[in-house]
Scaffold this active site. Structure first.
Site, short mmCIF file in Angstrom:
data_model
loop_
_atom_site.label_atom_id
_atom_site.label_comp_id
_atom_site.label_asym_id
_atom_site.label_seq_id
_atom_site.Cartn_x
_atom_site.Cartn_y
_atom_site.Cartn_z
N LYS A 227 0.82 -1.22 0.00
CA LYS A 227 0.00 0.00 0.00
C LYS A 227 0.85 1.27 0.00
O LYS A 227 2.05 1.23 0.28
CB LYS A 227 -0.97 -0.04 1.18
CG LYS A 227 -2.09 -1.03 0.89
CD LYS A 227 -3.35 -0.77 1.63
CE LYS A 227 -4.42 -1.76 1.15
NZ LYS A 227 -5.47 -1.95 2.13
N ARG A 261 -3.73 -9.82 4.97
CA ARG A 261 -4.13 -9.86 3.56
C ARG A 261 -2.94 -9.40 2.73
O ARG A 261 -2.53 -8.25 2.82
CB ARG A 261 -5.35 -8.95 3.35
CG ARG A 261 -5.92 -8.97 1.96
CD ARG A 261 -7.15 -8.05 1.87
NE ARG A 261 -7.74 -8.12 0.55
CZ ARG A 261 -7.32 -7.42 -0.49
NH1 ARG A 261 -6.30 -6.58 -0.36
NH2 ARG A 261 -7.91 -7.55 -1.67
C1 9MG Z 1 -10.32 -5.47 -0.86
N1 9MG Z 1 -9.33 -4.85 0.00
C2 9MG Z 1 -8.29 -4.06 -0.39
N2 9MG Z 1 -7.61 -3.66 0.68
C3 9MG Z 1 -8.22 -4.20 1.76
C4 9MG Z 1 -7.99 -4.14 3.13
O1 9MG Z 1 -7.02 -3.41 3.65
N3 9MG Z 1 -8.82 -4.81 3.95
C5 9MG Z 1 -9.86 -5.53 3.45
N4 9MG Z 1 -10.65 -6.18 4.32
N5 9MG Z 1 -10.12 -5.62 2.14
C6 9MG Z 1 -9.31 -4.96 1.32
#
Ligand code: 9MG
Length: 282
Positions: A227, A261
């Site tokens: 990010k 994630r």
């Molecule tokens: C779909 N998506 C993209 N970034 C995300 C994040 O930080 N958290 C979650 N739950 N979904 C995300």
């Protein structure tokens, strides 16, 4: 931390686990277009990527058909269904892994649950018309996330009096609304929403204060992989953020996040194994 029942699969959240990102989109910020061929989902590419992520140690795959990067354009429900449902069906048929679906659309939630999804991940926290009712009917765990604004405009000028307080207030009040609507507390995950209407300073503060989110008593999902906060601190473009992403994943694990994630599954799993070896030797 509980074992989460995700449809016909279970997820042990006593230790942090890795969720691999599978974007069936042409325009996601770092991996857009990789699972499509001439605008259509390429199921061979999908299965090859999914199998690799599972071999690398992902216990969850997060399938999305809408780009949520800042400024992304919305996608129609039909297009999203065409991108997501064949992917869910193919993974459910071929692999033993929990399938999460990253969607805000009630139609996609319902169809994905029928196709074998085990978790609903909605960056809009089931606020779209019909989404909460669809989620209740699916009887799957759900992830709610904080976002200021919407993906088109969220990075224009994010502003808070206190980012941590506002994120917590939103997540806790939304979690209560979900429970009133019929979603069991044990089925709710919280996510502070790194990068969703936040400056780098807001994101850094939310990394430091992740234990406050964890203290609310719900399993926490953290998505920091590649990010812009990493890009802005390290001055790296999106393809060159692996070290920063791994550091961020470890900080999130250290802060108590249970689901990480990520794009880079193998590297994150290795880093977590080493972190775990250190923490269990205390
Ligand atoms: C779909 N998506 C993209 N970034 C995300 C994040 O930080 N958290 C979650 N739950 N979904 C995300």
């Amino acid at each position: 931390m509980p074992v989460l029942t995700c449809g016909d699969r279970t997820l042990d959240l006593s230790e942090p686990v890795v969720m691999g990102i599978m974007n069936a989109t042409p325009d996601s910020f770092s991996d857009g277009g990789q699972l499509l061929h001439q605008g259509r989902v390429d199921l061979d590419a999908v299965l090859a990527r999914a199998e690799q992520m599972v071999d690398d140690g992902a216990l969850i795959l997060d399938v999305g058909g809408e780009s949520t990067r800042p400024g992304a354009s919305p996608v129609s429900v039909d297009e999203e269904l065409q991108r997501v449902i064949p992917v869910v069906e193919a993974i459910a048929r071929e692999l033993d892994v929990v399938i999460s679906v990253d969607t805000s659309s009630p139609e996609v939630m319902t169809a994905a649950a029928a196709a074998g999804a085990g978790l609903l991940n909605d960056i809009r926290s089931f606020e779209k018309a019909g989404a909460l009712q669809a989620a209740v009917a699916c009887q799957l765990p759900v992830c709610i996330m904080h976002m200021q604004g919407d993906p088109q405009t969220m990075q224009d000028k994010p502003a808070y009096d206190s980012v941590v307080d506002e994120v917590m207030d939103y997540l806790l009040s939304r979690a209560s609304q979900l429970q009133v609507a019929g979603i069991a507390k044990e089925h709710i995950l919280l996510d502070p929403g790194y990068g969703f209407g936040k400056t780098p300073a807001h994101n850094l503060q939310l990394i430091n204060r992740l234990p406050d989110v964890v203290a609310a008593g719900f399993p926490v999902l953290a998505g920091l992989s590649r990010k812009s906060v990493i890009g802005s601190v390290l001055n790296r473009n999106v393809d060159d953020r692996l070290a920063g992403s791994i550091s961020a994943a470890l900080l999130a694990a250290q802060g108590g996040a249970k689901i990480l994630r990520v794009h880079d599954v193998a590297e994150t799993v290795d880093a977590l194994r080493f972190w775990r070896a250190v923490t269990s030797a205390r």
